[in-house]
Design a protein around this motif. Structure first.
Motif, PDB file in Angstrom:
ATOM      1  N   ASP A 277      -0.064   3.249  -3.067  1.00 57.99           N
ATOM      2  CA  ASP A 277       0.005   2.707  -4.426  1.00 57.99           C
ATOM      3  C   ASP A 277      -0.579   1.303  -4.527  1.00 57.99           C
ATOM      4  O   ASP A 277      -0.762   0.789  -5.631  1.00 57.99           O
ATOM      5  CB  ASP A 277       1.469   2.628  -4.905  1.00 57.99           C
ATOM      6  CG  ASP A 277       2.158   3.961  -4.961  1.00 57.99           C
ATOM      7  OD1 ASP A 277       1.480   4.974  -5.227  1.00 57.99           O
ATOM      8  OD2 ASP A 277       3.386   4.000  -4.747  1.00 57.99           O
ATOM      9  N   TYR A 278      -0.857   0.673  -3.405  1.00 51.86           N
ATOM     10  CA  TYR A 278      -1.195  -0.745  -3.424  1.00 51.86           C
ATOM     11  C   TYR A 278      -2.368  -1.076  -4.345  1.00 51.86           C
ATOM     12  O   TYR A 278      -2.255  -1.954  -5.204  1.00 51.86           O
ATOM     13  CB  TYR A 278      -1.478  -1.260  -2.004  1.00 51.86           C
ATOM     14  CG  TYR A 278      -1.658  -2.756  -1.981  1.00 51.86           C
ATOM     15  CD1 TYR A 278      -0.552  -3.602  -2.007  1.00 51.86           C
ATOM     16  CD2 TYR A 278      -2.924  -3.333  -1.976  1.00 51.86           C
ATOM     17  CE1 TYR A 278      -0.698  -4.972  -2.010  1.00 51.86           C
ATOM     18  CE2 TYR A 278      -3.090  -4.696  -1.978  1.00 51.86           C
ATOM     19  CZ  TYR A 278      -1.970  -5.524  -1.999  1.00 51.86           C
ATOM     20  OH  TYR A 278      -2.121  -6.882  -2.025  1.00 51.86           O
TER      21      TYR A 278
ATOM     22  N   VAL B 294       9.722   8.040 -11.842  1.00 53.35           N
ATOM     23  CA  VAL B 294       9.955   6.729 -11.244  1.00 53.35           C
ATOM     24  C   VAL B 294      10.311   6.971  -9.786  1.00 53.35           C
ATOM     25  O   VAL B 294      11.152   7.807  -9.478  1.00 53.35           O
ATOM     26  CB  VAL B 294      11.091   5.966 -11.963  1.00 53.35           C
ATOM     27  CG1 VAL B 294      11.393   4.665 -11.247  1.00 53.35           C
ATOM     28  CG2 VAL B 294      10.714   5.691 -13.417  1.00 53.35           C
TER      29      VAL B 294
ATOM     30  N   MET C 264       5.324  -0.670 -13.102  1.00 52.91           N
ATOM     31  CA  MET C 264       5.984  -1.035 -11.851  1.00 52.91           C
ATOM     32  C   MET C 264       6.969  -2.157 -12.113  1.00 52.91           C
ATOM     33  O   MET C 264       6.867  -2.867 -13.109  1.00 52.91           O
ATOM     34  CB  MET C 264       4.958  -1.434 -10.796  1.00 52.91           C
ATOM     35  CG  MET C 264       4.185  -2.689 -11.071  1.00 52.91           C
ATOM     36  SD  MET C 264       4.917  -4.187 -10.394  1.00 52.91           S
ATOM     37  CE  MET C 264       4.841  -3.869  -8.656  1.00 52.91           C
TER      38      MET C 264
ATOM     39  N   VAL D 147      -1.603  -0.456  -8.117  1.00 53.64           N
ATOM     40  CA  VAL D 147      -0.586  -1.406  -8.587  1.00 53.64           C
ATOM     41  C   VAL D 147      -1.199  -2.790  -8.767  1.00 53.64           C
ATOM     42  O   VAL D 147      -0.953  -3.458  -9.775  1.00 53.64           O
ATOM     43  CB  VAL D 147       0.629  -1.447  -7.632  1.00 53.64           C
ATOM     44  CG1 VAL D 147       1.500  -2.664  -7.890  1.00 53.64           C
ATOM     45  CG2 VAL D 147       1.453  -0.175  -7.782  1.00 53.64           C
TER      46      VAL D 147
ATOM     47  N   ILE E 291       7.758   2.329  -8.909  1.00 58.92           N
ATOM     48  CA  ILE E 291       6.525   2.714  -9.592  1.00 58.92           C
ATOM     49  C   ILE E 291       6.854   3.770 -10.638  1.00 58.92           C
ATOM     50  O   ILE E 291       7.647   4.675 -10.374  1.00 58.92           O
ATOM     51  CB  ILE E 291       5.535   3.345  -8.574  1.00 58.92           C
ATOM     52  CG1 ILE E 291       5.212   2.377  -7.443  1.00 58.92           C
ATOM     53  CG2 ILE E 291       4.271   3.843  -9.255  1.00 58.92           C
ATOM     54  CD1 ILE E 291       4.645   1.073  -7.880  1.00 58.92           C
TER      55      ILE E 291
ATOM     56  N   ILE F 114      -0.484   5.727 -12.027  1.00 58.26           N
ATOM     57  CA  ILE F 114       0.504   4.649 -12.063  1.00 58.26           C
ATOM     58  C   ILE F 114       0.361   3.903 -13.381  1.00 58.26           C
ATOM     59  O   ILE F 114      -0.710   3.385 -13.701  1.00 58.26           O
ATOM     60  CB  ILE F 114       0.345   3.715 -10.863  1.00 58.26           C
ATOM     61  CG1 ILE F 114       0.719   4.486  -9.603  1.00 58.26           C
ATOM     62  CG2 ILE F 114       1.190   2.456 -11.032  1.00 58.26           C
ATOM     63  CD1 ILE F 114       0.506   3.748  -8.326  1.00 58.26           C
TER      64      ILE F 114
ATOM     65  N   SER G 132       9.929   5.122  -5.466  1.00 58.94           N
ATOM     66  CA  SER G 132       9.685   3.957  -4.627  1.00 58.94           C
ATOM     67  C   SER G 132       8.191   3.753  -4.409  1.00 58.94           C
ATOM     68  O   SER G 132       7.420   4.712  -4.380  1.00 58.94           O
ATOM     69  CB  SER G 132      10.347   4.145  -3.256  1.00 58.94           C
ATOM     70  OG  SER G 132      11.735   4.236  -3.384  1.00 58.94           O
ATOM     71  N   PHE G 133       7.811   2.516  -4.227  1.00 55.01           N
ATOM     72  CA  PHE G 133       6.435   2.147  -3.901  1.00 55.01           C
ATOM     73  C   PHE G 133       6.037   2.783  -2.578  1.00 55.01           C
ATOM     74  O   PHE G 133       6.828   2.836  -1.637  1.00 55.01           O
ATOM     75  CB  PHE G 133       6.337   0.619  -3.802  1.00 55.01           C
ATOM     76  CG  PHE G 133       4.993   0.127  -3.370  1.00 55.01           C
ATOM     77  CD1 PHE G 133       3.997  -0.101  -4.295  1.00 55.01           C
ATOM     78  CD2 PHE G 133       4.721  -0.100  -2.031  1.00 55.01           C
ATOM     79  CE1 PHE G 133       2.744  -0.556  -3.901  1.00 55.01           C
ATOM     80  CE2 PHE G 133       3.478  -0.557  -1.625  1.00 55.01           C
ATOM     81  CZ  PHE G 133       2.492  -0.781  -2.566  1.00 55.01           C
TER      82      PHE G 133
ATOM     83  N   SER H 251       4.938   6.717 -12.884  1.00 57.16           N
ATOM     84  CA  SER H 251       3.659   7.413 -12.985  1.00 57.16           C
ATOM     85  C   SER H 251       3.742   8.517 -14.028  1.00 57.16           C
ATOM     86  O   SER H 251       4.801   9.092 -14.269  1.00 57.16           O
ATOM     87  CB  SER H 251       3.241   7.990 -11.628  1.00 57.16           C
ATOM     88  OG  SER H 251       4.170   8.959 -11.198  1.00 57.16           O
TER      89      SER H 251
ATOM     90  N   LEU I 296      12.172   1.997 -15.664  1.00 54.32           N
ATOM     91  CA  LEU I 296      12.048   1.213 -14.436  1.00 54.32           C
ATOM     92  C   LEU I 296      13.271   0.317 -14.238  1.00 54.32           C
ATOM     93  O   LEU I 296      13.829   0.241 -13.137  1.00 54.32           O
ATOM     94  CB  LEU I 296      10.773   0.372 -14.470  1.00 54.32           C
ATOM     95  CG  LEU I 296       9.467   1.138 -14.280  1.00 54.32           C
ATOM     96  CD1 LEU I 296       8.277   0.295 -14.731  1.00 54.32           C
ATOM     97  CD2 LEU I 296       9.302   1.559 -12.825  1.00 54.32           C
TER      98      LEU I 296
END
Length: 140
Positions: free
Chosen positions: A10-11, A3, A57, A14, A47, A54, A5-6, A49, A87
């Motif tokens: 990752d956009y 786990v 989220m 996600v 996030i 991924i 941070s974004f 993974s 998460l």
């Protein structure tokens, strides 16, 4: 499972995950809130993974010194493996680091089906945020 941070990279995965897991209406609302939260405080978007893929989220926000779990999504192939709980625990830690006065769960029409999941983690009905006033990340 990791786990973290974004990150901007990752956009695309996600958004694909959200599109797969959420209804069309929920996806549209979530994408607006997601964009706002990223511009305000991306450290509250986490996030999960597995093997660099991924699989989950969570979007959190702080509004009026309260921390809110806004939306959690886990890939169907990875549900019921503790990813959602990881998460939530990780985001809770970030809320606690920021000394929020209370942690709440956004209980909109899209989150209603997973409220029992939050209850299984020790949250109670008093922790569910049901209000006609929208959170800042939703209202803009």
């Amino acid at each position: 499972m990791q786990v973290r941070s974004f990150q901007l990279s990752d956009y695309r995965p996600v958004t694909q995950l959200l599109e797969m897991v959420l209804s069309e209406k929920c996806y549209e609302e979530t994408m607006e809130a997601f964009a706002r939260q990223l511009s305000w405080d991306s450290e509250l978007v986490l996030i999960a993974s597995v093997n660099d893929e991924i699989v989950g989220m969570i979007i959190g926000t702080i509004d009026k010194n309260k921390g809110y779990y806004y939306r959690v999504a886990v890939h169907p192939d990875h549900q019921r493996k503790g990813i959602g709980k990881s998460l939530i625990h990780s985001l809770r830690g970030r809320f606690e680091q920021r000394n929020v006065s209370k942690i709440m769960i956004t209980a909109d029409e899209h989150n209603e089906p997973i409220l029992p999941f939050y209850e299984s983690m020790g949250y109670a009905a008093k922790d569910f945020f049901r209000s006609f006033q929208k959170l800042s990340i939703v209202a803009g």
